[in-house]
Motif scaffolding. Sequence first.
Motif, PDB file in Angstrom:
ATOM      1  N   LEU A 235      33.558  49.333  38.047  1.00  0.00           N
ATOM      2  CA  LEU A 235      34.156  48.121  38.595  1.00  0.00           C
ATOM      3  C   LEU A 235      35.556  47.969  38.028  1.00  0.00           C
ATOM      4  O   LEU A 235      35.749  48.018  36.809  1.00  0.00           O
ATOM      5  CB  LEU A 235      33.329  46.886  38.225  1.00  0.00           C
ATOM      6  CG  LEU A 235      34.000  45.535  38.504  1.00  0.00           C
ATOM      7  CD1 LEU A 235      34.289  45.352  39.993  1.00  0.00           C
ATOM      8  CD2 LEU A 235      33.171  44.397  37.964  1.00  0.00           C
ATOM      9  N   TYR A 236      36.516  47.802  38.927  1.00  0.00           N
ATOM     10  CA  TYR A 236      37.868  47.415  38.545  1.00  0.00           C
ATOM     11  C   TYR A 236      37.994  45.926  38.856  1.00  0.00           C
ATOM     12  O   TYR A 236      37.860  45.515  40.008  1.00  0.00           O
ATOM     13  CB  TYR A 236      38.916  48.182  39.347  1.00  0.00           C
ATOM     14  CG  TYR A 236      38.962  49.656  39.060  1.00  0.00           C
ATOM     15  CD1 TYR A 236      39.720  50.150  38.003  1.00  0.00           C
ATOM     16  CD2 TYR A 236      38.252  50.559  39.837  1.00  0.00           C
ATOM     17  CE1 TYR A 236      39.765  51.513  37.740  1.00  0.00           C
ATOM     18  CE2 TYR A 236      38.292  51.919  39.580  1.00  0.00           C
ATOM     19  CZ  TYR A 236      39.052  52.392  38.529  1.00  0.00           C
ATOM     20  OH  TYR A 236      39.094  53.739  38.275  1.00  0.00           O
ATOM     21  N   ALA A 237      38.231  45.119  37.847  1.00  0.00           N
ATOM     22  CA  ALA A 237      38.423  43.678  38.009  1.00  0.00           C
ATOM     23  C   ALA A 237      39.927  43.424  37.983  1.00  0.00           C
ATOM     24  O   ALA A 237      40.571  43.537  36.936  1.00  0.00           O
ATOM     25  CB  ALA A 237      37.714  42.915  36.903  1.00  0.00           C
ATOM     26  N   VAL A 238      40.491  43.101  39.145  1.00  0.00           N
ATOM     27  CA  VAL A 238      41.941  43.021  39.329  1.00  0.00           C
ATOM     28  C   VAL A 238      42.372  41.578  39.563  1.00  0.00           C
ATOM     29  O   VAL A 238      41.751  40.851  40.338  1.00  0.00           O
ATOM     30  CB  VAL A 238      42.372  43.873  40.560  1.00  0.00           C
ATOM     31  CG1 VAL A 238      43.872  43.792  40.777  1.00  0.00           C
ATOM     32  CG2 VAL A 238      41.916  45.313  40.405  1.00  0.00           C
TER      33      VAL A 238
ATOM     34  N   ILE B  80      45.718  51.162  40.670  1.00  0.00           N
ATOM     35  CA  ILE B  80      44.492  51.964  40.805  1.00  0.00           C
ATOM     36  C   ILE B  80      44.850  53.179  41.660  1.00  0.00           C
ATOM     37  O   ILE B  80      45.645  53.095  42.588  1.00  0.00           O
ATOM     38  CB  ILE B  80      43.374  51.126  41.478  1.00  0.00           C
ATOM     39  CG1 ILE B  80      42.987  49.962  40.558  1.00  0.00           C
ATOM     40  CG2 ILE B  80      42.156  51.996  41.805  1.00  0.00           C
ATOM     41  CD1 ILE B  80      42.047  48.961  41.198  1.00  0.00           C
ATOM     42  N   LYS B  81      44.242  54.315  41.351  1.00  0.00           N
ATOM     43  CA  LYS B  81      44.527  55.550  42.086  1.00  0.00           C
ATOM     44  C   LYS B  81      44.154  55.420  43.569  1.00  0.00           C
ATOM     45  O   LYS B  81      43.326  54.595  43.935  1.00  0.00           O
ATOM     46  CB  LYS B  81      43.766  56.721  41.471  1.00  0.00           C
ATOM     47  CG  LYS B  81      44.256  57.090  40.089  1.00  0.00           C
ATOM     48  CD  LYS B  81      43.466  58.253  39.525  1.00  0.00           C
ATOM     49  CE  LYS B  81      43.944  58.555  38.117  1.00  0.00           C
ATOM     50  NZ  LYS B  81      43.140  59.593  37.488  1.00  0.00           N
ATOM     51  N   ASN B  82      44.747  56.272  44.383  1.00  0.00           N
ATOM     52  CA  ASN B  82      44.471  56.302  45.821  1.00  0.00           C
ATOM     53  C   ASN B  82      43.029  56.712  46.102  1.00  0.00           C
ATOM     54  O   ASN B  82      42.465  57.543  45.394  1.00  0.00           O
ATOM     55  CB  ASN B  82      45.381  57.313  46.530  1.00  0.00           C
ATOM     56  CG  ASN B  82      46.840  56.915  46.501  1.00  0.00           C
ATOM     57  OD1 ASN B  82      47.191  55.798  46.162  1.00  0.00           O
ATOM     58  ND2 ASN B  82      47.697  57.857  46.840  1.00  0.00           N
ATOM     59  N   ASN B  83      42.473  56.168  47.163  1.00  0.00           N
ATOM     60  CA  ASN B  83      41.167  56.568  47.709  1.00  0.00           C
ATOM     61  C   ASN B  83      40.062  56.612  46.661  1.00  0.00           C
ATOM     62  O   ASN B  83      39.294  57.573  46.597  1.00  0.00           O
ATOM     63  CB  ASN B  83      41.278  57.936  48.398  1.00  0.00           C
ATOM     64  CG  ASN B  83      42.339  57.939  49.476  1.00  0.00           C
ATOM     65  OD1 ASN B  83      43.515  58.045  49.170  1.00  0.00           O
ATOM     66  ND2 ASN B  83      41.935  57.820  50.711  1.00  0.00           N
ATOM     67  N   VAL B  84      39.941  55.567  45.873  1.00  0.00           N
ATOM     68  CA  VAL B  84      38.968  55.504  44.791  1.00  0.00           C
ATOM     69  C   VAL B  84      37.762  54.638  45.145  1.00  0.00           C
ATOM     70  O   VAL B  84      36.631  54.971  44.811  1.00  0.00           O
ATOM     71  CB  VAL B  84      39.649  54.955  43.507  1.00  0.00           C
ATOM     72  CG1 VAL B  84      38.649  54.569  42.454  1.00  0.00           C
ATOM     73  CG2 VAL B  84      40.633  55.962  42.966  1.00  0.00           C
ATOM     74  N   ALA B  85      37.992  53.529  45.823  1.00  0.00           N
ATOM     75  CA  ALA B  85      36.971  52.489  45.968  1.00  0.00           C
ATOM     76  C   ALA B  85      36.043  52.714  47.158  1.00  0.00           C
ATOM     77  O   ALA B  85      36.482  53.037  48.256  1.00  0.00           O
ATOM     78  CB  ALA B  85      37.644  51.129  46.099  1.00  0.00           C
TER      79      ALA B  85
ATOM     80  N   SER C 134      47.481  43.198  37.945  1.00  0.00           N
ATOM     81  CA  SER C 134      48.329  43.749  39.004  1.00  0.00           C
ATOM     82  C   SER C 134      49.708  43.108  38.954  1.00  0.00           C
ATOM     83  O   SER C 134      49.882  41.985  38.496  1.00  0.00           O
ATOM     84  CB  SER C 134      47.693  43.544  40.377  1.00  0.00           C
ATOM     85  OG  SER C 134      47.652  42.185  40.711  1.00  0.00           O
ATOM     86  N   LYS C 135      50.654  43.848  39.442  1.00  0.00           N
ATOM     87  CA  LYS C 135      52.042  43.367  39.559  1.00  0.00           C
ATOM     88  C   LYS C 135      52.281  43.166  41.047  1.00  0.00           C
ATOM     89  O   LYS C 135      52.393  44.133  41.787  1.00  0.00           O
ATOM     90  CB  LYS C 135      52.998  44.393  38.983  1.00  0.00           C
ATOM     91  CG  LYS C 135      52.660  44.775  37.552  1.00  0.00           C
ATOM     92  CD  LYS C 135      53.864  44.711  36.673  1.00  0.00           C
ATOM     93  CE  LYS C 135      53.619  45.174  35.274  1.00  0.00           C
ATOM     94  NZ  LYS C 135      52.624  44.523  34.526  1.00  0.00           N
ATOM     95  N   GLY C 136      52.293  41.925  41.472  1.00  0.00           N
ATOM     96  CA  GLY C 136      52.364  41.663  42.905  1.00  0.00           C
ATOM     97  C   GLY C 136      51.115  42.203  43.558  1.00  0.00           C
ATOM     98  O   GLY C 136      50.008  41.914  43.123  1.00  0.00           O
TER      99      GLY C 136
END
Length: 187
Positions: free
Chosen positions: A76-79, A113-118, A106-108
Amino acid sequence: MKLHEKIMGKNRENIPNWAFKLMTFIMKMMDVFGNHSNNNFKRLGIQKNQIVVDYGCGPARYIKNISQIVGENGKLYAVDIHPMAIRKVQEKIKKQKLQNVESVLSKGYNSSIKNNVADVVLALDMFHMIQDHHALLKEFSRILKPKGFVIIEDGHQSRIETKAKVVDGGYFKVIAENEHHLKCKLI
């Protein structure tokens, strides 16, 4: 700006600290008296071994449930853009010993997070706050796997507004909806 919009954050992405604290308190009361987070979580369809991004995680209402469901092979990435939200996430990670959760400030709209991860991106009770839905949806499309999906709650806007923003963004189509949220996949 109406008082309700100022407090609830409509079209206001980065709310002041006092509003974040008030929002956190209100959400906690909703959970204490109505079990809102647990009930809502059950409707999301999160599964074992998935990689989930809770974008706009706020006071981290869902991280324990998501962490437990996805298990040790999931993540889980909590952003969030609000530093207080990230501190709340980090406190819960430490207190609840959540090994598979990573906090991301996050900045804006850039989550880093890397591409095509979730497998799943969650936008729960935050989409109404977004000023540039094109940029946010573009970020979702970047981090989402090709067969992944996005769950978007209306928050404090109508379903018509939510769907119009999703369609207008040009990245996703709505594949299912219920009274609680939209489920979208890449076009």
